[in-house]
Design an enzyme around this catalytic site. Structure first.
Site, PDB file in Angstrom:
ATOM      1  N   ARG A  49       0.855  -1.200   0.000  1.00  0.00           N
ATOM      2  CA  ARG A  49       0.000   0.000   0.000  1.00  0.00           C
ATOM      3  C   ARG A  49       0.883   1.240   0.000  1.00  0.00           C
ATOM      4  O   ARG A  49       0.621   2.223  -0.680  1.00  0.00           O
ATOM      5  CB  ARG A  49      -0.955  -0.008   1.203  1.00  0.00           C
ATOM      6  CG  ARG A  49      -1.669   1.340   1.395  1.00  0.00           C
ATOM      7  CD  ARG A  49      -2.929   1.282   2.244  1.00  0.00           C
ATOM      8  NE  ARG A  49      -2.870   0.376   3.352  1.00  0.00           N
ATOM      9  CZ  ARG A  49      -2.171   0.586   4.489  1.00  0.00           C
ATOM     10  NH1 ARG A  49      -1.465   1.691   4.648  1.00  0.00           N
ATOM     11  NH2 ARG A  49      -2.163  -0.323   5.436  1.00  0.00           N
ATOM     12  N   TYR A 101     -16.604  15.944 -15.979  1.00  0.00           N
ATOM     13  CA  TYR A 101     -16.984  14.534 -15.956  1.00  0.00           C
ATOM     14  C   TYR A 101     -18.097  14.325 -14.922  1.00  0.00           C
ATOM     15  O   TYR A 101     -18.010  14.853 -13.808  1.00  0.00           O
ATOM     16  CB  TYR A 101     -15.748  13.716 -15.602  1.00  0.00           C
ATOM     17  CG  TYR A 101     -15.993  12.237 -15.472  1.00  0.00           C
ATOM     18  CD1 TYR A 101     -16.311  11.467 -16.590  1.00  0.00           C
ATOM     19  CD2 TYR A 101     -15.900  11.596 -14.245  1.00  0.00           C
ATOM     20  CE1 TYR A 101     -16.538  10.112 -16.474  1.00  0.00           C
ATOM     21  CE2 TYR A 101     -16.112  10.237 -14.124  1.00  0.00           C
ATOM     22  CZ  TYR A 101     -16.434   9.505 -15.240  1.00  0.00           C
ATOM     23  OH  TYR A 101     -16.661   8.161 -15.118  1.00  0.00           O
ATOM     24  N   ASP A 175      -7.924  18.349 -15.106  1.00  0.00           N
ATOM     25  CA  ASP A 175      -8.138  16.954 -15.476  1.00  0.00           C
ATOM     26  C   ASP A 175      -7.739  16.838 -16.952  1.00  0.00           C
ATOM     27  O   ASP A 175      -8.432  17.331 -17.837  1.00  0.00           O
ATOM     28  CB  ASP A 175      -9.618  16.605 -15.253  1.00  0.00           C
ATOM     29  CG  ASP A 175      -9.941  15.159 -15.615  1.00  0.00           C
ATOM     30  OD1 ASP A 175      -9.198  14.552 -16.406  1.00  0.00           O
ATOM     31  OD2 ASP A 175     -10.961  14.655 -15.112  1.00  0.00           O
ATOM     32  N   LYS A 200      -8.347   5.709 -19.473  1.00  0.00           N
ATOM     33  CA  LYS A 200      -8.713   6.187 -20.807  1.00  0.00           C
ATOM     34  C   LYS A 200      -7.504   6.129 -21.751  1.00  0.00           C
ATOM     35  O   LYS A 200      -6.995   5.065 -21.994  1.00  0.00           O
ATOM     36  CB  LYS A 200      -9.318   7.575 -20.705  1.00  0.00           C
ATOM     37  CG  LYS A 200     -10.356   7.718 -19.562  1.00  0.00           C
ATOM     38  CD  LYS A 200     -11.589   6.853 -19.743  1.00  0.00           C
ATOM     39  CE  LYS A 200     -12.476   6.793 -18.508  1.00  0.00           C
ATOM     40  NZ  LYS A 200     -12.857   8.076 -17.956  1.00  0.00           N
TER      41      LYS A 200
HETATM   42  C1  LIG Z   1     -13.351   8.592 -16.778  1.00  0.00           C
HETATM   43  C2  LIG Z   1     -13.012   9.944 -16.350  1.00  0.00           C
HETATM   44  C3  LIG Z   1     -12.773  10.228 -14.997  1.00  0.00           C
HETATM   45  C4  LIG Z   1     -12.912   9.181 -13.916  1.00  0.00           C
HETATM   46  O1  LIG Z   1     -11.944   8.186 -14.032  1.00  0.00           O
HETATM   47  P1  LIG Z   1     -12.154   6.680 -13.523  1.00  0.00           P
HETATM   48  O2  LIG Z   1     -10.867   6.035 -13.875  1.00  0.00           O
HETATM   49  O3  LIG Z   1     -13.338   6.126 -14.245  1.00  0.00           O
HETATM   50  O4  LIG Z   1     -12.391   6.750 -12.059  1.00  0.00           O
HETATM   51  C5  LIG Z   1     -12.416  11.520 -14.664  1.00  0.00           C
HETATM   52  N1  LIG Z   1     -12.316  12.491 -15.597  1.00  0.00           N
HETATM   53  C6  LIG Z   1     -12.549  12.251 -16.891  1.00  0.00           C
HETATM   54  C7  LIG Z   1     -12.414  13.371 -17.873  1.00  0.00           C
HETATM   55  C8  LIG Z   1     -12.907  10.985 -17.323  1.00  0.00           C
HETATM   56  O5  LIG Z   1     -13.162  10.764 -18.604  1.00  0.00           O
END
Ligand SMILES: *Cc1c(COP(=O)(O)O)cnc(C)c1O
Length: 382
Positions: A49, A101, A175, A200
Site C-alpha cells: 500500500r 466529468y 483533469d 482512458k
Molecule cells: C473517466 C473519467 C474520470 C474518472 O476516471 P475513472 O478512472 O473512471 O475513475 C475523470 N475524468 C474524466 C475526464 C474521465 O473521462
C-alpha cells in the site's frame, strides 16, 4: 529524463531495466510485503500500500510525461480527484468547470459538500466568469479542457494568470484525461496539479481502471503521498503494468485517433440528419484558436447533436456496429454513447445537464473508412 521528447519519455520515463535480472520490462511485483534485512532495514519497500516497484515505475512515467516533478498513481481517476479534494478544509470554496466529468460532479456535490466544502460551477472557457466567481476563500479551481462531453476549451495560461493575481493563489487543477500530455501539458501552462483517469487514453486498451496525479510542489506531494498510504486507494501492480505498457504507444495512438476523429468530423458535418458537430480543431468550434494554441491536435473525441433529438440519437447509438455502444473512452476501439442517458446520468436535472440528443464518439484507431461507413449505415437507420 526530463529533457527528452515526449515520444521517448512515453517509452522510457520512470523505467530502468530490473536491477535483479536485467528484465527490460518492469516486472509485475505481485507482492504485498518485502523481507527486511534487519529490523527496520528495508531495501526501499516495506508494504505494497505504501509502495510497490511497479507502481513506482508508473508514477515516474506519469511525472515524466507531464513534465512534473512528482507522480502518484491511484486506483481510479475518481480516487485521484478525491485525493486532491482532501488537500482542502471545511469552509474552503472550489470553483469548478460546469461541464466536468459526471462522476467528478457527483463526488463534489454528493460527497464533499457534506464535509463543508462549497462549490460554484461556471463556464471556465469564459474568463470573465472565472474572475467574477472567485471568492476570498477560493482554494481550488478545477477544470477540464477539452470538457466531457461538450469539448469546450479553456485557456489554461489565462486562467493560471488570473489565479496568480488572487490574494490566496488558489490551486489550479486540470483533469487532462481527454487531451493527454501528448497533446497538452497543463503544468507548463501554469497549472499546479494534473489529474488523469489512466483508464482512458494513457492505458489506451480498455483493460484497466486507474488514475494519477502529477505536480511540482514538494509540500502538496508530501501530503498526497501521506494520504495515498493513509487512505489506501492504490492501484495493484498488474494494473500499473498495463497502464505502463499502454503509455508506450501513447503518441502513435493519439496521432491516429486525431486523424480518424478529423475524418469523422468532416463526414458528420456534411450529413443532413446531423446538427451541431463538436471537435476542438474544427473551423466551426468556438474555441478553436485557444485549442490550437495549447494543444497539438484536436484529440480523439467527437460529439454531435442529432436533429431528430433523443430518439434519433438512440437509434444511431444502437445501430452502430464497429462503434461499440459503451461508456468510457480512449481505447484503441471506437465507442459510441448517449451522455444524457449513460455517462452523465449523475448530472441529469442539475445545472450541468446535457442535451439528450447529444451523441459522443470515442474515435478509435481502426481504418477511418470503416468508421465512416459504420456511421453512415447507423445514420441511415435513424
Ligand atoms: C473517466 C473519467 C474520470 C474518472 O476516471 P475513472 O478512472 O473512471 O475513475 C475523470 N475524468 C474524466 C475526464 C474521465 O473521462
Amino acid at each position: 529524463m526530463s529533457k527528452k521528447m515526449i515520444e521517448t519519455l512515453a517509452i522510457h520515463a520512470g523505467q530502468e531495466p530490473d536491477p535483479s535480472t536485467g528484465a527490460i520490462m518492469t516486472p509485475i511485483y505481485q507482492t504485498s510485503t518485502y523481507v527486511q534485512d534487519g529490523v527496520g532495514e528495508t531495501r526501499g519497500y516495506e508494504y505494497s500500500r505504501t509502495g510497490n516497484p511497479t507502481r513506482t515505475a508508473l508514477e515516474g512515467a506519469l511525472a515524466g510525461l507531464e513534465g512534473g516533478k512528482y507522480g502518484l498513481a491511484f486506483a481510479s481517476g475518481m480516487a485521484s480527484t478525491d485525493m486532491i479534494l482532501r488537500l482542502l478544509n471545511p469552509g474552503d470554496h472550489i470553483l469548478s468547470g460546469n461541464d466536468v466529468y459526471g462522476g467528478t460532479f457527483r463526488l463534489f456535490d454528493k460527497v464533499y459538500r457534506r464535509y463543508g466544502l462549497e462549490f460554484t460551477y461556471v463556464d471556465t472557457s469564459d474568463l470573465a466568469q472565472v474572475k467574477q466567481n472567485l471568492r476570498p476563500e477560493t482554494k481550488l479551481v478545477w477544470l477540464e479542457t477539452p470538457t466531457n462531453p461538450l469539448l469546450n476549451i479553456t485557456d489554461l495560461q489565462a486562467v493560471a494568470d488570473i489565479l496568480a493575481s488572487h490574494p490566496n493563489k488558489p490551486l489550479l487543477a486540470v483533469d487532462n484525461t481527454f487531451a493527454t500530455p501528448y497533446l497538452q501539458r497543463p503544468l507548463e501552462l501554469g497549472a499546479d496539479i494534473v489529474v488523469h483517469s489512466t483508464t482512458k487514453y494513457l492505458g489506451g486498451h480498455s483493460d484497466a481502471v486507474g488514475g494519477g496525479v502529477v505536480l511540482n510542489s514538494d509540500e502538496h506531494y508530501e501530503r498526497l503521498a501521506f494520504m495515498q498510504n493513509a487512505v489506501g486507494a492504490v492501484p495493484g501492480p498488474m494494473d500499473c503494468f498495463l497502464v505502463l505498457r499502454g503509455i508506450k504507444t501513447l503518441h502513435v495512438r493519439m496521432d491516429r485517433h486525431a486523424e480518424n476523429a478529423t475524418a469523422v468530423t468532416d463526414y458528420l458535418s456534411e450529413h443532413p440528419k446531423v446538427g451541431r458537430v463538436i471537435y476542438p480543431f474544427d473551423d466551426t468550434h468556438p474555441h478553436r484558436e485557444v485549442a490550437k494554441k495549447q494543444m497539438r491536435s484536436g484529440g480523439g473525441m467527437v460529439s454531435f447533436v442529432m436533429k431528430g433529438g433523443v430518439e434519433a440519437a438512440r437509434k444511431v447509438a444502437e445501430n452502430a456496429e464497429v462503434f461499440a455502444l459503451a461508456e468510457s473512452l480512449g481505447g484503441v476501439e471506437s465507442l459510441i454513447e448517449i451522455p444524457a442517458a449513460m455517462t452523465h446520468m449523475s448530472v441529469a436535472e442539475s445545472e450541468l445537464a446535457v442535451d439528450p440528443g447529444l451523441v459522443r464518439l470515442s474515435v478509435g484507431i481502426e481504418h477511418k473508412d470503416d468508421l465512416i461507413a459504420d456511421i453512415e449505415q447507423a445514420l441511415d437507420k435513424a
